[in-house]
Design a protein around this motif. Structure first.
Motif, PDB file in Angstrom:
ATOM      1  N   SER A 177       0.819  -1.205   0.000  1.00 37.56           N
ATOM      2  CA  SER A 177       0.000   0.000   0.000  1.00 37.56           C
ATOM      3  C   SER A 177       0.854   1.256   0.000  1.00 37.56           C
ATOM      4  O   SER A 177       0.616   2.198  -0.755  1.00 37.56           O
ATOM      5  N   VAL A 178       1.898   1.266   0.854  1.00 36.93           N
ATOM      6  CA  VAL A 178       2.785   2.426   0.927  1.00 36.93           C
ATOM      7  C   VAL A 178       3.537   2.608  -0.377  1.00 36.93           C
ATOM      8  O   VAL A 178       3.661   3.720  -0.888  1.00 36.93           O
ATOM      9  N   ASP A 179       4.041   1.489  -0.940  1.00 34.61           N
ATOM     10  CA  ASP A 179       4.762   1.566  -2.212  1.00 34.61           C
ATOM     11  C   ASP A 179       3.859   2.112  -3.307  1.00 34.61           C
ATOM     12  O   ASP A 179       4.283   2.920  -4.130  1.00 34.61           O
ATOM     13  N   ASP A 180       2.601   1.656  -3.350  1.00 35.42           N
ATOM     14  CA  ASP A 180       1.647   2.137  -4.350  1.00 35.42           C
ATOM     15  C   ASP A 180       1.403   3.635  -4.187  1.00 35.42           C
ATOM     16  O   ASP A 180       1.361   4.388  -5.160  1.00 35.42           O
ATOM     17  N   GLU A 181       1.233   4.070  -2.934  1.00 30.55           N
ATOM     18  CA  GLU A 181       0.970   5.483  -2.674  1.00 30.55           C
ATOM     19  C   GLU A 181       2.175   6.339  -3.045  1.00 30.55           C
ATOM     20  O   GLU A 181       2.034   7.422  -3.621  1.00 30.55           O
ATOM     21  N   GLN A 182       3.374   5.851  -2.733  1.00 29.13           N
ATOM     22  CA  GLN A 182       4.577   6.596  -3.063  1.00 29.13           C
ATOM     23  C   GLN A 182       4.763   6.687  -4.578  1.00 29.13           C
ATOM     24  O   GLN A 182       5.112   7.740  -5.107  1.00 29.13           O
ATOM     25  N   ALA A 183       4.510   5.567  -5.262  1.00 28.96           N
ATOM     26  CA  ALA A 183       4.624   5.566  -6.722  1.00 28.96           C
ATOM     27  C   ALA A 183       3.596   6.501  -7.347  1.00 28.96           C
ATOM     28  O   ALA A 183       3.903   7.251  -8.280  1.00 28.96           O
ATOM     29  N   GLN A 184       2.377   6.465  -6.819  1.00 26.39           N
ATOM     30  CA  GLN A 184       1.333   7.332  -7.348  1.00 26.39           C
ATOM     31  C   GLN A 184       1.671   8.800  -7.111  1.00 26.39           C
ATOM     32  O   GLN A 184       1.485   9.642  -7.991  1.00 26.39           O
ATOM     33  N   GLN A 185       2.205   9.118  -5.930  1.00 28.39           N
ATOM     34  CA  GLN A 185       2.561  10.498  -5.631  1.00 28.39           C
ATOM     35  C   GLN A 185       3.693  10.971  -6.525  1.00 28.39           C
ATOM     36  O   GLN A 185       3.689  12.108  -7.010  1.00 28.39           O
ATOM     37  N   GLU A 186       4.670  10.098  -6.773  1.00 24.54           N
ATOM     38  CA  GLU A 186       5.779  10.466  -7.653  1.00 24.54           C
ATOM     39  C   GLU A 186       5.279  10.688  -9.078  1.00 24.54           C
ATOM     40  O   GLU A 186       5.735  11.600  -9.769  1.00 24.54           O
ATOM     41  N   ALA A 187       4.330   9.858  -9.505  1.00 22.96           N
ATOM     42  CA  ALA A 187       3.748  10.044 -10.839  1.00 22.96           C
ATOM     43  C   ALA A 187       3.048  11.397 -10.929  1.00 22.96           C
ATOM     44  O   ALA A 187       3.161  12.104 -11.927  1.00 22.96           O
ATOM     45  N   LEU A 188       2.318  11.756  -9.874  1.00 20.62           N
ATOM     46  CA  LEU A 188       1.638  13.050  -9.860  1.00 20.62           C
ATOM     47  C   LEU A 188       2.643  14.197  -9.852  1.00 20.62           C
ATOM     48  O   LEU A 188       2.428  15.227 -10.493  1.00 20.62           O
ATOM     49  N   ASN A 189       3.751  14.010  -9.140  1.00 20.69           N
ATOM     50  CA  ASN A 189       4.792  15.039  -9.120  1.00 20.69           C
ATOM     51  C   ASN A 189       5.387  15.233 -10.503  1.00 20.69           C
ATOM     52  O   ASN A 189       5.623  16.368 -10.941  1.00 20.69           O
ATOM     53  N   GLN A 190       5.630  14.113 -11.205  1.00 25.31           N
ATOM     54  CA  GLN A 190       6.154  14.209 -12.565  1.00 25.31           C
ATOM     55  C   GLN A 190       5.160  14.903 -13.476  1.00 25.31           C
ATOM     56  O   GLN A 190       5.540  15.732 -14.310  1.00 25.31           O
ATOM     57  N   TYR A 191       3.895  14.558 -13.329  1.00 26.76           N
ATOM     58  CA  TYR A 191       2.849  15.183 -14.152  1.00 26.76           C
ATOM     59  C   TYR A 191       2.826  16.687 -13.911  1.00 26.76           C
ATOM     60  O   TYR A 191       2.699  17.482 -14.839  1.00 26.76           O
ATOM     61  N   ASP A 192       2.977  17.080 -12.647  1.00 28.45           N
ATOM     62  CA  ASP A 192       2.975  18.498 -12.291  1.00 28.45           C
ATOM     63  C   ASP A 192       4.185  19.213 -12.900  1.00 28.45           C
ATOM     64  O   ASP A 192       4.078  20.340 -13.371  1.00 28.45           O
ATOM     65  N   ARG A 193       5.338  18.550 -12.929  1.00 26.93           N
ATOM     66  CA  ARG A 193       6.554  19.168 -13.475  1.00 26.93           C
ATOM     67  C   ARG A 193       6.468  19.367 -14.984  1.00 26.93           C
ATOM     68  O   ARG A 193       7.241  20.154 -15.550  1.00 26.93           O
ATOM     69  N   LEU A 194       5.539  18.676 -15.629  1.00 23.89           N
ATOM     70  CA  LEU A 194       5.384  18.862 -17.076  1.00 23.89           C
ATOM     71  C   LEU A 194       5.049  20.305 -17.424  1.00 23.89           C
ATOM     72  O   LEU A 194       5.418  20.790 -18.493  1.00 23.89           O
ATOM     73  N   SER A 238      -9.129  14.527 -24.833  1.00 23.65           N
ATOM     74  CA  SER A 238      -9.693  15.563 -23.976  1.00 23.65           C
ATOM     75  C   SER A 238      -8.684  16.686 -23.795  1.00 23.65           C
ATOM     76  O   SER A 238      -7.481  16.497 -23.962  1.00 23.65           O
ATOM     77  N   ILE A 239      -9.193  17.856 -23.470  1.00 19.04           N
ATOM     78  CA  ILE A 239      -8.355  19.013 -23.139  1.00 19.04           C
ATOM     79  C   ILE A 239      -8.664  19.373 -21.692  1.00 19.04           C
ATOM     80  O   ILE A 239      -9.820  19.617 -21.339  1.00 19.04           O
ATOM     81  N   VAL A 240      -7.640  19.368 -20.855  1.00 19.60           N
ATOM     82  CA  VAL A 240      -7.852  19.533 -19.411  1.00 19.60           C
ATOM     83  C   VAL A 240      -6.956  20.628 -18.862  1.00 19.60           C
ATOM     84  O   VAL A 240      -5.983  21.056 -19.497  1.00 19.60           O
ATOM     85  N   GLU A 241      -7.276  21.060 -17.655  1.00 17.13           N
ATOM     86  CA  GLU A 241      -6.430  21.990 -16.924  1.00 17.13           C
ATOM     87  C   GLU A 241      -5.127  21.270 -16.537  1.00 17.13           C
ATOM     88  O   GLU A 241      -5.125  20.054 -16.302  1.00 17.13           O
ATOM     89  N   PRO A 242      -4.021  21.998 -16.416  1.00 17.79           N
ATOM     90  CA  PRO A 242      -2.764  21.366 -15.988  1.00 17.79           C
ATOM     91  C   PRO A 242      -2.847  20.717 -14.615  1.00 17.79           C
ATOM     92  O   PRO A 242      -2.046  19.840 -14.294  1.00 17.79           O
ATOM     93  N   THR A 243      -3.818  21.140 -13.821  1.00 23.37           N
ATOM     94  CA  THR A 243      -3.967  20.584 -12.469  1.00 23.37           C
ATOM     95  C   THR A 243      -4.841  19.337 -12.437  1.00 23.37           C
ATOM     96  O   THR A 243      -5.005  18.726 -11.378  1.00 23.37           O
ATOM     97  N   ASP A 244      -5.409  18.956 -13.572  1.00 22.24           N
ATOM     98  CA  ASP A 244      -6.304  17.799 -13.612  1.00 22.24           C
ATOM     99  C   ASP A 244      -5.494  16.511 -13.677  1.00 22.24           C
ATOM    100  O   ASP A 244      -5.054  16.083 -14.742  1.00 22.24           O
ATOM    101  N   VAL A 245      -5.291  15.891 -12.507  1.00 19.32           N
ATOM    102  CA  VAL A 245      -4.475  14.668 -12.446  1.00 19.32           C
ATOM    103  C   VAL A 245      -5.302  13.410 -12.686  1.00 19.32           C
ATOM    104  O   VAL A 245      -4.762  12.303 -12.658  1.00 19.32           O
ATOM    105  N   SER A 246      -6.594  13.573 -12.926  1.00 17.85           N
ATOM    106  CA  SER A 246      -7.441  12.400 -13.137  1.00 17.85           C
ATOM    107  C   SER A 246      -7.047  11.636 -14.394  1.00 17.85           C
ATOM    108  O   SER A 246      -7.408  10.467 -14.552  1.00 17.85           O
TER     109      SER A 246
END
Length: 224
Positions: free
Chosen positions: A41-58, A183-191
């Motif tokens: 569970s922790v590994d999944d959450e950490q991986a998901q958070q890192e993915a979101l961080n990468q998405y944000d850095r785009l 789709s065209i989304v806001e940069p903050t849309d991590v869905s």
């Protein structure tokens, strides 16, 4: 009858002796199981958070590319003075592609590098390394700049239509995905990084519009 009673008493005695040990063993097994579940569970959450961080850095990477592209266009419009000074030699880039991505409908054929970094995205598409591995269950995300030059990188990604095929070839396998929508989304849309644990999804990400981008253009696809 007395023999049966004796056997019964022996069995009861053995159970009394064994029960605490068996109970402790079961408790230990349950503890180990819970710890394993927690780690996953922790590994999944950490991986998901890192993915979101990468998405944000785009957002930063897309902005830098837009600035460079605008500067290059401006320079190209000016008449360059001839020079006898040779261009400085450059060391070859040490980049290793993990895959190639082809979108026949828009004539895209690009190398894919691991990790959305400025250097990687200058020359290729980039796999967001904390998203699902290409071809695996989950949501593999690949991003590229949408340069102003016609056909460069993901410039024509807006022309992709539902039903188009996307072929990603790794060193050992070839995976074919079918576009399910855009789709065209806001940069903050991590869905756009959402996934379940049964489908094999591919998400392509770039900026929108080409000039002065404010949003992100997303192509959603699933394995055929």
């Amino acid at each position: 009858m007395k023999r049966l009673l004796s056997y019964g008493l022996i069995i009861i005695g053995l159970l009394i002796i064994v029960y605490p040990r068996a109970s402790a063993w079961l408790d230990d097994r349950q503890q180990e199981k819970l710890m394993a579940q927690w780690k996953v569970s922790v590994d999944d959450e950490q991986a998901q958070q890192e993915a979101l961080n990468q998405y944000d850095r785009l957002s930063t990477l897309f902005a830098e590319a837009e600035s460079e592209s605008a500067g290059a266009t401006s320079d190209a419009d000016e008449t360059a003075e001839p020079s006898d000074t040779p261009a400085p030699s450059q060391e070859p880039l040490k980049l290793n592609a993990i895959a190639t991505i082809r979108i026949p409908s828009i004539k895209v054929n690009l190398p894919v590098l691991e990790g959305a970094t400025q250097k990687n995205m200058k020359y290729a598409a980039a796999h967001l390394k904390e998203t699902a591995p290409i071809g695996e269950v989950g949501n593999a995300a690949i991003a590229a700049h949408r340069m102003r030059a016609k056909g460069k990188l993901f410039n024509r990604l807006n022309e992709v239509k539902k039903g188009d095929k996307i072929v990603v070839e790794t060193k050992g396998e070839t995976y074919t995905y079918v576009v399910t929508g855009t789709s065209i989304v806001e940069p903050t849309d991590v869905s756009v990084l959402n996934y379940n644990k049964k489908d094999r999804r591919l998400t392509l990400i770039t900026c929108d519009p080409v000039v002065d981008p404010t949003h992100r253009l997303i192509v959603h696809a699933e394995m055929a």
